[in-house]
Write an enzyme that holds these catalytic residues in place. Structure first.
Site, PDB file in Angstrom:
ATOM      1  N   HIS A 216      90.791 -97.788 -50.632  1.00 45.72           N
ATOM      2  CA  HIS A 216      92.147 -98.166 -51.045  1.00 45.72           C
ATOM      3  C   HIS A 216      92.728 -99.235 -50.110  1.00 45.72           C
ATOM      4  CE1 HIS A 216      92.324 -94.638 -53.775  1.00 45.72           C
ATOM      5  NE2 HIS A 216      91.631 -94.050 -52.811  1.00 45.72           N
ATOM      6  N   SER A 346      90.690-127.709 -44.099  1.00 43.61           N
ATOM      7  CA  SER A 346      92.063-128.079 -44.428  1.00 43.61           C
ATOM      8  C   SER A 346      92.309-129.546 -44.131  1.00 43.61           C
ATOM      9  CB  SER A 346      93.050-127.220 -43.622  1.00 43.61           C
ATOM     10  OG  SER A 346      94.384-127.656 -43.829  1.00 43.61           O
TER      11      SER A 346
END
Length: 492
Positions: A216, A346
């Protein structure tokens, strides 16, 4: 001759239509020859091998442009099929001189030497008739040249000779299966085998690295990094098994069913002989379809195969996401894995390196899932004796095969192979986890263990400190029970 005049001769339409059509040609032709079909004469570029029906299709289906052309594996499969058809038809009376010329021309198609003569797009008749005729016309004209004759003379006839004992309704589903089975065997299976092998190697390499598990997206009990990668390897192994299990249905060929599956205009035994010829030509175990009516009217085999690819895409999406999240950082993420640095990440942030292989693979998976929807819709639209979504089914299926094959190879080579474990980070996170408290359950019970975890979390102390403060364990007992290395499997 000007582009405008040339295009007018081809299209017979308005100036705008003519100019638009001219721009769709791969190269501007300056001379033309006349070809004929049952609709009459039409001008065809002299340097192209196609004939009248292909030319009409070019004009009638200006959809999508170059990127929507019929996939090359389909074109090559047509070459294989037409070569085998000529071989078998010679046994049933086709003039050997013509038959051998057809076989030679078809071989050139199968080898990709005539790809520029197959300009049609996927978006045409749902039976693939235009592409079948494209193959017939190209092979007929090339065979005529081989015999020393001129293009368009029809000394080798596209219908009577090249398409003898065939219909588009059985040839196109046949080349769909030939193309898909060939691509799966030559591209997909080798790529997945390599990826599986590398993941399995990483599983062994990381077998002694104990880390915290997560369920989870929250901390859970420990496992080894090797166990985690072993799960990935098994997913790929099962994916290989799934797609391999679909091949027996793809190996069944519709050829010999002709128009509606009855075999009208073929000789007895033609279907068996041509399947055997294709098997010999491709070195794959093709056989004639058990039921030609099913083979023409439905494409459940393609839907099944696409479904296996969809499952593989699902697996690869999970694997790629796990790896990029485990490699997130380098300082503020999970940082348990160190991924290969392949290129700057980037245009604005200096020094940034991104998990580009994972991103590429997950995008491929999304495309494959979308392709499966198209294949499913196409497969569900077989009406009566013929499915007429064949080209889109073929295109989407082959697209998925190629994408998964290429992306898996790239992911293995440029990412998985170079993954390293950040042992220091893994150890730090492991020993900070509150879920190590699970090992206390057999000794102090679930409720007491939960109280220890809550106290440690609330007060910011260690599990050991919390357990001692609550008086549920001695220090010696805690050290004996909370050993991550002993929490990665069943106890004795």
């Amino acid at each position: 001759m000007s582009i405008y005049v040339a295009s007018r001769r081809l299209s017979g339409g308005t100036t705008v239509t003519a100019l638009r059509y001219a721009t769709s040609l791969r190269s501007y032709s300056t001379s033309f020859r006349e070809e004929r079909d049952t609709f009459g004469p039409i001008q065809v570029p002299s340097d192209k091998l196609w004939g009248a029906q292909t030319q009409r299709s070019l004009q009638n289906f200006e959809i999508g442009g170059e990127r929507e052309r019929m996939p090359e594996p389909i074109v090559r499969a047509f070459g294989v099929l037409k070569k085998c058809a000529a071989k078998v038809n010679m046994e049933y009376g086709l003039d050997p001189t013509i038959g051998k010329a057809i076989m030679q021309a078809a071989q050139e198609v199968a080898e990709g030497k005539l790809n520029d003569h197959f300009p049609l797009v996927v978006w045409q008749t749902g039976s693939g008739t235009q592409s079948n005729m494209n193959a017939n016309e190209v092979i007929a004209n090339r065979a005529a040249e081989i015999l020393g004759r001129k293009r368009g003379e029809k000394c080798v006839h596209p219908n009577d000779h090249v398409n003898r004992s065939q219909s588009s309704n059985d040839t196109f589903p046949t080349v769909m299966h030939i193309a898909a089975a060939t691509e799966i065997n030559s591209r997909l299976i080798p790529s997945l085998k390599t990826l599986h092998s590398t993941l399995e190697s990483k599983s062994f390499e990381f077998k002694d690295i104990v880390k915290i598990g997560r369920t989870h997206t929250q901390d859970a009990t420990p496992l080894t990094l090797g166990q985690e990668f072993g799960g990935y390897a098994t997913q790929v192994k099962y994916g290989l098994n799934r797609v391999t299990c679909t091949l027996p249905r793809l190996y069944q060929l519709a050829q010999g069913g002709t128009a509606v599956g009855t075999g009208l205009n073929t000789k007895k035994g033609f279907d068996v002989k041509i399947a055997a010829a294709v098997a010999e030509e491709t070195n794959l175990p093709f056989v004639t379809a058990e039921n030609k009516f099913e083979a023409l009217a439905a494409h459940d085999a393609c839907v099944e195969t696409s479904g296996s690819l969809n499952t593989i895409a699902t697996s690869l999406m999970k694997i790629a996401n796990d790896i990029r999240f485990l490699g997130s950082g380098p300082r503020c993420g999970l940082g348990e894995l160190v991924l290969p640095e392949n290129e700057p990440g980037s245009s604005i942030m200096p020094g940034k390196v991104n998990p580009t292989q994972c991103e590429a693979l997950t995008m491929v998976c999304a495309q494959v899932m979308g392709n499966h929807v198209a294949v499913t819709v196409g497969g569900s639209n077989g009406h009566f004796e013929l499915n007429v979504f064949k080209p889109v089914i073929a295109s989407a299926l082959l697209h998925s095969v190629r994408l998964i094959a290429d992306a898996s190879a790239s992911f293995e080579k440029n990412c998985v192979r170079g993954i390293e474990a950040n042992r220091e980070r893994i150890s730090k996170l492991l020993h900070e986890s509150l879920m190590l408290v699970t090992s206390l359950n057999p000794k102090i019970g679930y409720d007491n263990a939960a109280a220890v975890a809550k106290k440690a979390h609330k007060e910011g102390c260690t599990l050991k400190e919390a357990a001692l403060n609550l008086g549920v364990l001695t220090a010696e007992e805690f050290d004996t029970l909370v050993v991550p290395e002993k929490m990665i499997g069943p106890s004795d």
